[in-house]
Design an enzyme around this catalytic site. Structure first.
Site, short mmCIF file in Angstrom:
data_model
loop_
_atom_site.label_atom_id
_atom_site.label_comp_id
_atom_site.label_asym_id
_atom_site.label_seq_id
_atom_site.Cartn_x
_atom_site.Cartn_y
_atom_site.Cartn_z
N GLU A 156 0.84 -1.20 0.00
CA GLU A 156 0.00 0.00 0.00
C GLU A 156 0.87 1.25 0.00
OE1 GLU A 156 -3.14 -0.20 2.93
OE2 GLU A 156 -3.19 -2.41 2.83
N MET A 219 -9.82 -3.78 -1.82
CA MET A 219 -9.89 -3.41 -0.40
C MET A 219 -11.02 -2.41 -0.16
SD MET A 219 -5.87 -3.33 0.71
CE MET A 219 -5.30 -2.23 -0.59
N TYR A 221 -13.10 -1.58 2.11
CA TYR A 221 -13.48 -1.56 3.52
C TYR A 221 -12.69 -0.46 4.22
CZ TYR A 221 -9.27 -4.50 3.46
OH TYR A 221 -8.01 -5.00 3.23
#
Length: 245
Positions: A156, A219, A221
Site C-alpha cells: 500500500e 480493499m 473496507y
C-alpha cells in the site's frame, strides 16, 4: 420387561398399500410422485479472511468452516530482500486451515520497523532486481516448507513513480510461484478512476496488476474505522463505485 426396547408386532405380513402401489388387474403400477428437484443456481463465492497469529484459537476454529482462504498476516522483508517472519509462529494456523479445507495464504507486506507501510521499502525492492530475486527465492522455500498454498501481496501507498515497477514485480513473482502450483493475489486500494489522486492510489494500475497476478482483492473496507467518524465500514454505494470501475 417384555415390550421395552423392541416393537411388538404380529406376524400378519405387510399392511395393505404399504411398499407397493395398489393397482387393478392389468394396469402398470403408478410412478410415485417424488417432485422435481431444482438445480442450485446460487453463485459460488470465494471467501478470504485475514488473521494475525495472535488470533484466538476458538475464534479461528469457529470461522474457518466459512472460509475458502485464510490469509495469515504477515511476512515482511528487508531492503536486501531477506524475508522477515511474523513475530509469532503461525504453523498452527496453517494446519488448522488445511484441516478445515481452506487454503493457507502467506501475506507479504512492506511494513517498516514502526509497523506502518513503508513506500521507500517498496521503491528499493522494485528497482533492485537482485533484492527481488532473493525475496522470491526465500518466499518460495518458506511456502513449500510450511505448506502455504497461495501468496497475497498487500503493498500500500506505492509511489506513482513505482507504478510500472511494482506491476513488473508482481508479474515476475507470479510466474515463478505458478510453476510450483502457488496462486498469487494482489490487494488493490479502492479506486474509482485511473486519474484518482493520492498516495494510496497513484501507484496502483488496475489493468497492469490484474493482468500480472492470478487474482485481485479489492480493499473495499475501512471507510468507517476506529479513528474516524461513525459510518459503515463498507458502505454499499461506495463499494459499488469501485466494483463498477
Amino acid at each position: 420387561p417384555e415390550g421395552i426396547g423392541e416393537a411388538a408386532v404380529e406376524d400378519a405380513g405387510e399392511p395393505e398399500g404399504i411398499g407397493e402401489a395398489a393397482t387393478e388387474e392389468g394396469e402398470a403400477p403408478a410412478e410415485p410422485n417424488r417432485g422435481t428437484l431444482q438445480p442450485d443456481t446460487r453463485p459460488i463465492i470465494h471467501v478470504n479472511g485475514y488473521a494475525y497469529p495472535f488470533i484466538s484459537r476458538w475464534v479461528l476454529n469457529q470461522t474457518l468452516p466459512y472460509l475458502s482462504e485464510l490469509s495469515i498476516f504477515s511476512y515482511g522483508f528487508t531492503p536486501e530482500g531477506n524475508l522477515v517472519p511474523p513475530p509469532l509462529e503461525e504453523g498452527w494456523m496453517i494446519e488448522a486451515a488445511r484441516n478445515a479445507g481452506a487454503v493457507a495464504t502467506l501475506t507479504l507486506t512492506p511494513l517498516g520497523e514502526d509497523g506502518h507501510f513503508n513506500n521507500n521499502l517498496i521503491h528499493i525492492l522494485v528497482t533492485d532486481l537482485s533484492a527481488q530475486q532473493n525475496l522470491t527465492r526465500q518466499l518460495l522455500m518458506t511456502m513449500l516448507e510450511k505448506g502455504y498454498g497461495a501468496l497475497n501481496l498487500d503493498f500500500e501507498y506505492i509511489m506513482a513513480q513505482d507504478r510500472l515497477g511494482y506491476a513488473r514485480f508482481v508479474g515476475n513473482i507470479t510466474q515463478m510461484m505458478n510453476l510450483f502450483g502457488i496462486q498469487v493475489s494482489v490487494a488493490l486500494a479502492p479506486k474509482t478512476s485511473d486519474e484518482q489522486e493520492g498516495v494510496l492510489y497513484e501507484g496502483m494500475d488496475y489493468a497492469l496488476l490484474g493482468a500480472a497476478a492470478n487474482s485481485v482483492l479489492l480493499m473495499t473496507y475501512e471507510w468507517g474505522y476506529a479513528y474516524g467518524p461513525p459510518m459503515a465500514i463498507a458502505p454499499a454505494n461506495l463499494v459499488r463505485q469501485v466494483v463498477e470501475y
